[in-house]
Design a protein around this motif. Sequence first.
Motif, mmCIF file in Angstrom:
data_model
loop_
_atom_site.group_PDB
_atom_site.id
_atom_site.type_symbol
_atom_site.label_atom_id
_atom_site.label_comp_id
_atom_site.label_asym_id
_atom_site.label_seq_id
_atom_site.Cartn_x
_atom_site.Cartn_y
_atom_site.Cartn_z
ATOM 1 N N THR A 30 -0.220 1.308 -4.918
ATOM 2 C CA THR A 30 -0.472 2.732 -5.087
ATOM 3 C C THR A 30 0.152 3.492 -3.932
ATOM 4 O OG1 THR A 30 -2.571 2.317 -6.216
ATOM 5 C CG2 THR A 30 -2.210 4.523 -5.357
ATOM 6 N N LEU A 31 0.968 4.490 -4.266
ATOM 7 C CA LEU A 31 1.626 5.316 -3.259
ATOM 8 C C LEU A 31 0.920 6.665 -3.199
ATOM 9 C CD1 LEU A 31 5.372 4.683 -4.220
ATOM 10 C CD2 LEU A 31 3.881 3.308 -2.741
ATOM 11 N N LEU A 32 0.457 7.042 -2.017
ATOM 12 C CA LEU A 32 -0.133 8.358 -1.805
ATOM 13 C C LEU A 32 0.912 9.212 -1.104
ATOM 14 C CD1 LEU A 32 -2.452 10.437 -1.644
ATOM 15 C CD2 LEU A 32 -3.132 9.352 0.519
ATOM 16 N N LEU A 33 1.338 10.296 -1.760
ATOM 17 C CA LEU A 33 2.350 11.187 -1.181
ATOM 18 C C LEU A 33 1.633 12.236 -0.338
ATOM 19 C CD1 LEU A 33 4.760 11.647 -4.217
ATOM 20 C CD2 LEU A 33 4.456 9.701 -2.662
ATOM 21 N N ASN A 34 1.855 12.190 0.954
ATOM 22 C CA ASN A 34 1.085 13.017 1.879
ATOM 23 C C ASN A 34 1.981 14.016 2.589
ATOM 24 O OD1 ASN A 34 -0.810 14.054 3.623
ATOM 25 N ND2 ASN A 34 -0.764 12.298 5.011
ATOM 26 N N ALA A 35 1.743 15.302 2.331
ATOM 27 C CA ALA A 35 2.460 16.367 3.038
ATOM 28 C C ALA A 35 1.490 17.165 3.892
ATOM 29 C CB ALA A 35 3.172 17.278 2.043
ATOM 30 N N GLY A 36 0.463 16.496 4.414
ATOM 31 C CA GLY A 36 -0.536 17.172 5.216
ATOM 32 C C GLY A 36 -1.384 18.084 4.345
ATOM 33 N N PRO A 37 -1.701 19.280 4.827
ATOM 34 C CA PRO A 37 -2.544 20.191 4.049
ATOM 35 C C PRO A 37 -1.810 20.900 2.918
ATOM 36 C CG PRO A 37 -1.907 21.219 6.110
ATOM 37 C CD PRO A 37 -1.399 19.808 6.170
ATOM 38 N N GLU A 38 -0.483 20.744 2.847
ATOM 39 C CA GLU A 38 0.294 21.465 1.841
ATOM 40 C C GLU A 38 0.076 20.889 0.443
ATOM 41 O OE1 GLU A 38 4.915 22.871 0.906
ATOM 42 O OE2 GLU A 38 4.470 21.567 2.612
#
Length: 370
Positions: free
Chosen positions: A232-240
């Motif tokens: 599972t890939l979690l795409l994380n752009a911080g709070p955006e």
Amino acid sequence: MTTAAHPIPRALTAYLRRATWGLPEARRQELWDELEEHVLTRADHLMLTGLTPTQATAQAIRELGPPARVTLGMAKVYTMPKLILAAATLALGISAGLYALAGGSGTDTTLTVVRQAPVKPSCVRGTKPSGDNVTIVSEKAGITCYTFNDSEVNKGVFLRGTDVTRALDAQGVTLSRDGRSLALGGTSVNARFTRDGAAFFDASSVVDLLAQTRSVRFSGYTSPRVQVGDATLLLNAGPEDIGAAFYNSSNSVFLSALVGQPVWGSYSVGTKTGPEHLISTGLKAGEAVMLVTSGGGTNFMVDTGKVDAQGRLSVHSQDRQLRFVSSLDQLGPYLSGGRRSALLVRITNLPLKNLKSGVFVPAQATSDAR
């Protein structure tokens, strides 16, 4: 002592087994109890933010870090003899496979998202460009190189190639020797740009590559998750919130699954300046839904949105008046009674190959833009 009210999730049991592997029995049970209580307490707190019990437990486990790090850290704390420490280290390698087989969360990987590709300057000879949105990069021998100050230029959802292959190595994804292409099953995609020697790929092209030969499922919106097999890939752009950017850029994947054949480049995305429709869906909050209308053949207009806490969906269309239909073959390029036929498709929390099962007709048969 652990919280008695909690059933112990399988993923947590697998993590604790790995994290305490090789320690003396008394220390092993003590550490097991402490870690278990910490995770369950932290999961309780995370559920107050809206996460499900499964999501909250997984997040709490991720915050602890890899179980191997916990084991070796405790080994040093307990000042184990070198022979025992070496045995514990060897046991980590043996237990890695058992941890994966037990359903551990080690394959849930966070990928840091880059939102802006480098803007390449344009160069002209003669008249020097000017304006508030122009930045001069260089001037030499009558040639002026410049860039436009547009925050939307080259904006997208980009992933580092080495991060992708590290997360999906078990799925067969490989990076070329020069690092400029990703390959899987005889198909490859090229990098969008390089920065500091690292190649970055459009997240949509990575999804395209995976969907051709692997079982793929999507979940989440603000920070999308892509499940590929057991990874599972979690795409994380911080709070955006990158939901619209990710799902709209990947819509060829969803349209291809819906149509049953490849649909490449024959669609457009509804702009946020177009007519906005607010639709009551009856779906759970956080689901991603795609609105599809047809311009004829495989010419589609699509937009995606997130279901809010009241079960409402906000999406944009080129048409102010829509009539919802229940199948793809009911779409058409012509208006009926001034209304365009439109299809709503839930695209999260179901296998991509079964995307047609996500088609639904809301209680309201029509929608007029706000």
